[in-house]
Design an enzyme around this catalytic site. Structure first.
Site, PDB file in Angstrom:
ATOM      1  N   GLY A  94      -1.513  -1.201  -3.130  1.00 35.68           N
ATOM      2  CA  GLY A  94      -0.655   0.149  -2.906  1.00 35.68           C
ATOM      3  C   GLY A  94      -0.080   0.464  -4.124  1.00 35.68           C
ATOM      4  O   GLY A  94      -0.025   1.927  -4.610  1.00 35.68           O
ATOM      5  N   HIS A  95       0.589  -0.180  -4.742  1.00 35.83           N
ATOM      6  CA  HIS A  95       1.222   0.082  -5.881  1.00 35.83           C
ATOM      7  C   HIS A  95       0.468   0.580  -6.939  1.00 35.83           C
ATOM      8  O   HIS A  95       0.428   1.810  -7.613  1.00 35.83           O
ATOM      9  CB  HIS A  95       2.216  -1.087  -6.463  1.00 35.83           C
ATOM     10  CG  HIS A  95       1.919  -1.328  -8.015  1.00 35.83           C
ATOM     11  ND1 HIS A  95       3.284  -0.658  -8.581  1.00 35.83           N
ATOM     12  CD2 HIS A  95       1.377  -1.916  -8.865  1.00 35.83           C
ATOM     13  CE1 HIS A  95       3.261  -1.034  -9.750  1.00 35.83           C
ATOM     14  NE2 HIS A  95       2.022  -1.587 -10.267  1.00 35.83           N
ATOM     15  N   GLY A  98      -1.698   3.955  -5.698  1.00 28.21           N
ATOM     16  CA  GLY A  98      -0.783   4.861  -5.513  1.00 28.21           C
ATOM     17  C   GLY A  98      -0.067   5.700  -6.520  1.00 28.21           C
ATOM     18  O   GLY A  98      -0.207   6.905  -6.686  1.00 28.21           O
ATOM     19  N   LYS A 114       9.799   0.376   7.219  1.00 25.70           N
ATOM     20  CA  LYS A 114      11.226   0.979   6.765  1.00 25.70           C
ATOM     21  C   LYS A 114      11.977  -0.332   6.382  1.00 25.70           C
ATOM     22  O   LYS A 114      12.129  -1.193   7.081  1.00 25.70           O
ATOM     23  CB  LYS A 114      11.758   1.779   7.617  1.00 25.70           C
ATOM     24  CG  LYS A 114      11.479   3.218   7.671  1.00 25.70           C
ATOM     25  CD  LYS A 114      12.368   4.152   7.945  1.00 25.70           C
ATOM     26  CE  LYS A 114      11.965   5.602   7.579  1.00 25.70           C
ATOM     27  NZ  LYS A 114      11.908   6.518   8.645  1.00 25.70           N
ATOM     28  N   GLN A 155      -3.717  -5.430   8.794  1.00 29.40           N
ATOM     29  CA  GLN A 155      -4.595  -4.291   9.073  1.00 29.40           C
ATOM     30  C   GLN A 155      -5.218  -4.623  10.437  1.00 29.40           C
ATOM     31  O   GLN A 155      -5.469  -3.646  11.428  1.00 29.40           O
ATOM     32  CB  GLN A 155      -5.727  -4.555   8.127  1.00 29.40           C
ATOM     33  CG  GLN A 155      -5.566  -3.857   6.779  1.00 29.40           C
ATOM     34  CD  GLN A 155      -6.686  -3.755   6.070  1.00 29.40           C
ATOM     35  OE1 GLN A 155      -7.881  -3.640   6.290  1.00 29.40           O
ATOM     36  NE2 GLN A 155      -6.526  -3.806   4.755  1.00 29.40           N
ATOM     37  N   HIS A 176     -11.172  -3.403   0.775  1.00 31.52           N
ATOM     38  CA  HIS A 176     -11.754  -4.894   1.333  1.00 31.52           C
ATOM     39  C   HIS A 176     -12.910  -4.464   2.644  1.00 31.52           C
ATOM     40  O   HIS A 176     -12.371  -3.565   3.096  1.00 31.52           O
ATOM     41  CB  HIS A 176     -10.711  -5.516   1.542  1.00 31.52           C
ATOM     42  CG  HIS A 176     -11.251  -7.297   1.316  1.00 31.52           C
ATOM     43  ND1 HIS A 176     -12.168  -7.706   0.661  1.00 31.52           N
ATOM     44  CD2 HIS A 176     -10.251  -8.096   1.609  1.00 31.52           C
ATOM     45  CE1 HIS A 176     -12.231  -9.003   0.743  1.00 31.52           C
ATOM     46  NE2 HIS A 176     -11.090  -9.503   1.238  1.00 31.52           N
ATOM     47  N   GLU A 300      -5.779 -23.666 -24.322  1.00 34.82           N
ATOM     48  CA  GLU A 300      -6.811 -23.371 -25.196  1.00 34.82           C
ATOM     49  C   GLU A 300      -7.933 -22.594 -24.339  1.00 34.82           C
ATOM     50  O   GLU A 300      -8.399 -21.615 -25.015  1.00 34.82           O
ATOM     51  CB  GLU A 300      -7.635 -24.773 -25.825  1.00 34.82           C
ATOM     52  CG  GLU A 300      -8.910 -24.408 -26.564  1.00 34.82           C
ATOM     53  CD  GLU A 300      -9.361 -25.637 -27.537  1.00 34.82           C
ATOM     54  OE1 GLU A 300      -8.460 -26.675 -27.557  1.00 34.82           O
ATOM     55  OE2 GLU A 300     -10.506 -25.517 -27.826  1.00 34.82           O
TER      56      GLU A 300
HETATM   57  N1  LIG Z   1      -4.140  -7.959  -4.385  1.00 32.29           N
HETATM   58  C1  LIG Z   1      -5.163  -7.146  -5.135  1.00 32.29           C
HETATM   59  O1  LIG Z   1      -4.931  -6.970  -6.246  1.00 32.29           O
HETATM   60  C2  LIG Z   1      -6.389  -6.851  -4.199  1.00 32.29           C
HETATM   61  C3  LIG Z   1      -6.379  -6.452  -2.814  1.00 32.29           C
HETATM   62  N2  LIG Z   1      -7.505  -6.149  -2.217  1.00 32.29           N
HETATM   63  C4  LIG Z   1      -7.330  -5.613  -0.745  1.00 32.29           C
HETATM   64  O2  LIG Z   1      -6.393  -4.479  -0.763  1.00 32.29           O
HETATM   65  C5  LIG Z   1      -5.606  -4.702   0.445  1.00 32.29           C
HETATM   66  C6  LIG Z   1      -4.084  -4.720   0.131  1.00 32.29           C
HETATM   67  O3  LIG Z   1      -3.821  -6.055  -0.584  1.00 32.29           O
HETATM   68  P1  LIG Z   1      -2.417  -6.119  -1.252  1.00 32.29           P
HETATM   69  O4  LIG Z   1      -2.208  -5.075  -2.076  1.00 32.29           O
HETATM   70  O5  LIG Z   1      -2.855  -7.425  -2.088  1.00 32.29           O
HETATM   71  O6  LIG Z   1      -1.508  -6.312  -0.401  1.00 32.29           O
HETATM   72  P2  LIG Z   1      -0.768  -7.593   0.356  1.00 32.29           P
HETATM   73  O7  LIG Z   1      -1.879  -8.299   1.066  1.00 32.29           O
HETATM   74  O8  LIG Z   1       0.118  -8.306  -0.395  1.00 32.29           O
HETATM   75  O9  LIG Z   1      -0.249  -6.749   1.742  1.00 32.29           O
HETATM   76  C7  LIG Z   1       0.903  -6.040   1.253  1.00 32.29           C
HETATM   77  C8  LIG Z   1       1.159  -4.972   2.386  1.00 32.29           C
HETATM   78  O10 LIG Z   1       1.121  -5.191   3.597  1.00 32.29           O
HETATM   79  C9  LIG Z   1       2.377  -5.138   4.380  1.00 32.29           C
HETATM   80  N3  LIG Z   1       2.479  -5.795   5.426  1.00 32.29           N
HETATM   81  C10 LIG Z   1       2.311  -7.067   5.764  1.00 32.29           C
HETATM   82  N4  LIG Z   1       2.294  -7.408   7.050  1.00 32.29           N
HETATM   83  C11 LIG Z   1       2.862  -6.312   7.465  1.00 32.29           C
HETATM   84  C12 LIG Z   1       3.174  -6.169   9.057  1.00 32.29           C
HETATM   85  N5  LIG Z   1       3.506  -7.004   9.892  1.00 32.29           N
HETATM   86  N6  LIG Z   1       3.820  -4.845   9.244  1.00 32.29           N
HETATM   87  C13 LIG Z   1       3.847  -3.839   8.173  1.00 32.29           C
HETATM   88  N7  LIG Z   1       3.252  -4.051   7.139  1.00 32.29           N
HETATM   89  C14 LIG Z   1       2.902  -5.350   6.701  1.00 32.29           C
HETATM   90  C15 LIG Z   1       3.330  -5.508   3.224  1.00 32.29           C
HETATM   91  O11 LIG Z   1       4.713  -4.694   3.522  1.00 32.29           O
HETATM   92  P3  LIG Z   1       5.988  -5.321   3.723  1.00 32.29           P
HETATM   93  O12 LIG Z   1       6.300  -5.662   2.190  1.00 32.29           O
HETATM   94  O13 LIG Z   1       6.927  -4.536   4.266  1.00 32.29           O
HETATM   95  O14 LIG Z   1       5.738  -6.770   4.347  1.00 32.29           O
HETATM   96  C16 LIG Z   1       2.650  -4.853   2.012  1.00 32.29           C
HETATM   97  O15 LIG Z   1       3.035  -3.378   1.853  1.00 32.29           O
HETATM   98  C17 LIG Z   1      -6.059  -5.779   1.205  1.00 32.29           C
HETATM   99  O16 LIG Z   1      -7.193  -5.641   2.025  1.00 32.29           O
HETATM  100  C18 LIG Z   1      -6.658  -6.641   0.027  1.00 32.29           C
HETATM  101  O17 LIG Z   1      -7.977  -7.704   0.421  1.00 32.29           O
HETATM  102  C19 LIG Z   1      -8.595  -5.678  -3.075  1.00 32.29           C
HETATM  103  C20 LIG Z   1      -8.480  -5.994  -4.401  1.00 32.29           C
HETATM  104  C21 LIG Z   1      -7.777  -6.781  -4.791  1.00 32.29           C
HETATM  105 MG   LIG Z   2      -9.517 -10.429  -2.627  1.00 28.00          MG
END
Ligand SMILES: NC(=O)C1=CN([C@@H]2O[C@H](COP(=O)(O)OP(=O)(O)OC[C@H]3O[C@@H](n4cnc5c(N)ncnc54)[C@H](OP(=O)(O)O)[C@@H]3O)[C@@H](O)[C@H]2O)C=CC1
Ligand SMILES: [Mg+2]
Ligand SMILES: CC(=O)[C@](C)(O)C(=O)O
Ligand SMILES: [Mg+2]
Length: 401
Positions: A94-95, A98, A114, A155, A176, A300
């Site tokens: 998202g970071h 976005g 929130k 999700q 994903h 290494e």
């Molecule tokens: N990490 C990566 O670099 C990669 C990830 N992906 C895919 O991208 C997608 C996002 O992954 P990634 O960015 O790693 O994020 P994360 O798996 O770390 O998920 C983070 C987000 O999910 C939110 N979240 C988790 N539980 C809840 C909940 N119960 N209710 C509301 N929000 C919730 C978190 O919000 P809060 O902080 O409020 O908990 C946070 O914003 C996934 O499908 C992942 O497999 C694909 C390629 C690489």
């Molecule tokens: Mg993965």
């Protein structure tokens, strides 16, 4: 003999390239082995078919890739001018996605719960509540292109909340193939009347962002699961470019998720950790000091040899090591292959039959999932190998001015 001399001269040019920073090392173009000149035509280069699409020869198979040159910023701005992209979730993806979309000038909003960790991070990175930062429901409602970048467990858990907002005419985007492929477990069904697409950066969201800021790009996989508009493919290529991808490789939702789950459990994260630990433990048990065991196992690898593989492949890395090392590595690699092949086969099966999905969903939907992950990371951090690593890293000349 000729190729040996050539190899030696490469070794010299690589040795000097190895002293340069990684980025310039990657670009350093040295001639290949003389033997390479006689390589079969199968290794020959690309046929440019039309602007933005290339059919390339990948080890003998023809595959299509899409490139960003066909999507300059003006075209992106025009193509998505009537769209609002709602990014749900502000984890690494998202970071990265976005902020890259925002810097590319597209109309993008973020939706997270929130006052959670992500909300605070988003505010700290310039997203403004009520302007471009909303609750998950509000963002899903406002966006007509909805990026579902919540954790894979969220999700599933939030699908009943999000689904009512994914109305006909919208585009539902994932990074994903997880939610859709394992719909028996996630209950995420492609809604009617909606384009369902995937763009999965092949790397961390943190890297997606840093490469974008450096004017580079991370490669991503793309797929279309449901094409209602007839434009789903074109749109996901545009979106892939807009989030900062370099080249876009075609796949399917199922292929993406199977390969991704195998890769991260395997070589990328699980296997590398297991292999590092095993070698370190043997060296330590034989009386080597922690620094020696760490240097010979991790430092290494990350500082010298793996960057050489990244630059020009395995043979190139071998060619830049001593012939003693080459002889031994060529002999021993088969033993490691034989030992790990059954493990990789088990892993693939565990991914394909949904066991890995079940475990990720069960574990990562617990209210304290982050704390428990953190405890396990803490255990790694506190183990001798990584404590030794901390000291070794602090002694890298660039960290020790
Ligand atoms: N990490 C990566 O670099 C990669 C990830 N992906 C895919 O991208 C997608 C996002 O992954 P990634 O960015 O790693 O994020 P994360 O798996 O770390 O998920 C983070 C987000 O999910 C939110 N979240 C988790 N539980 C809840 C909940 N119960 N209710 C509301 N929000 C919730 C978190 O919000 P809060 O902080 O409020 O908990 C946070 O914003 C996934 O499908 C992942 O497999 C694909 C390629 C690489
Ligand atoms: Mg993965
Ligand atoms: C970064 C990435 O692509 C991973 C390892 O598959 C993930 O974070 O899920
Ligand atoms: Mg991945």
């Amino acid at each position: 003999m000729a190729s040996r001399a050539a190899a030696r001269s490469f070794a010299r040019s690589a040795a000097s390239a190895a002293r340069a920073p990684i980025a310039s090392r990657v670009l350093a173009a040295a001639p290949r082995f003389a033997a390479r000149a006689a390589a079969p035509a199968v290794f020959s280069s690309s046929i440019q078919q039309s602007r933005g699409i290339k059919t390339l020869n990948f080890g003998g198979s023809q595959e299509k890739v899409y490139e960003r040159s066909d999507w300059p910023k003006e075209k992106l701005l025009d193509y998505f001018k009537n769209d609002t992209i709602a990014v749900l979730g502000y984890g690494p993806q998202g970071h990265g996605q976005g902020l890259n979309l925002r810097d590319n000038g597209l109309n993008v909003i973020v939706g997270v719960r929130k006052d959670g960790r992500s909300w605070k991070k988003a505010v700290a990175e310039g997203w403004v509540p009520g302007k471009n930062l909303f609750s998950i429901e509000e963002a899903a409602d406002k966006g007509n292109i909805v990026f579902n970048l919540l954790s894979d467990a969220a999700q599933r858990d939030l699908w009943p909340t999000i689904k009512p907002y994914i109305t006909p005419g919208k585009t539902l985007y994932f990074s994903h193939g997880f939610a859709i492929t394992y719909k028996d477990q996630t209950h995420v069904e492609a809604p009617q009347g909606v384009d369902v697409v995937l763009c999965a950066p092949k790397g961390s969201g943190a890297t997606l962002r840093t490469l974008f800021l450096e004017g580079k790009g991370l490669n991503s996989s793309i797929a279309v699961f449901q094409d209602v508009s007839g434009k789903a493919h074109e749109r996901v290529v545009g979106l892939g470019v807009a989030i900062g991808s370099g080249y876009l490789y075609e796949t399917t939702f199922e292929k993406e998720v199977y390969s991704d789950l195998v890769g991260e459990r395997g070589i990328l994260m699980g296997a590398i950790n297991g292999l590092f630990r095993a070698q370190y433990d043997v060296l330590r048990a034989q009386g080597h000091s922690p620094s020696e065991a760490f240097n010979e196992t991790v430092e290494e690898a990350t500082q010298s040899l793996i960057p050489l593989i990244g630059a020009k492949g395995m043979d190139w890395m071998y060619a830049n090591c001593s012939v003693t090392a080459q002889r031994g590595a060529l002999d021993w690699h088969q033993k490691f292959y034989d030992a790990s092949l059954p493990v990789f086969k088990d892993l693939y099966e565990s991914v394909k039959n949904g066991s890995e999905t079940k475990r990720a969903l069960d574990k990562n939907s617990q209210p304290d999932y982050r704390e428990s992950l953190e405890l396990e990371l803490e255990e790694i951090r506190g183990s001798e190998i990584w404590r030794a690593g901390e000291t070794v890293r602090s002694l890298r000349p660039e960290n020790n001015k």
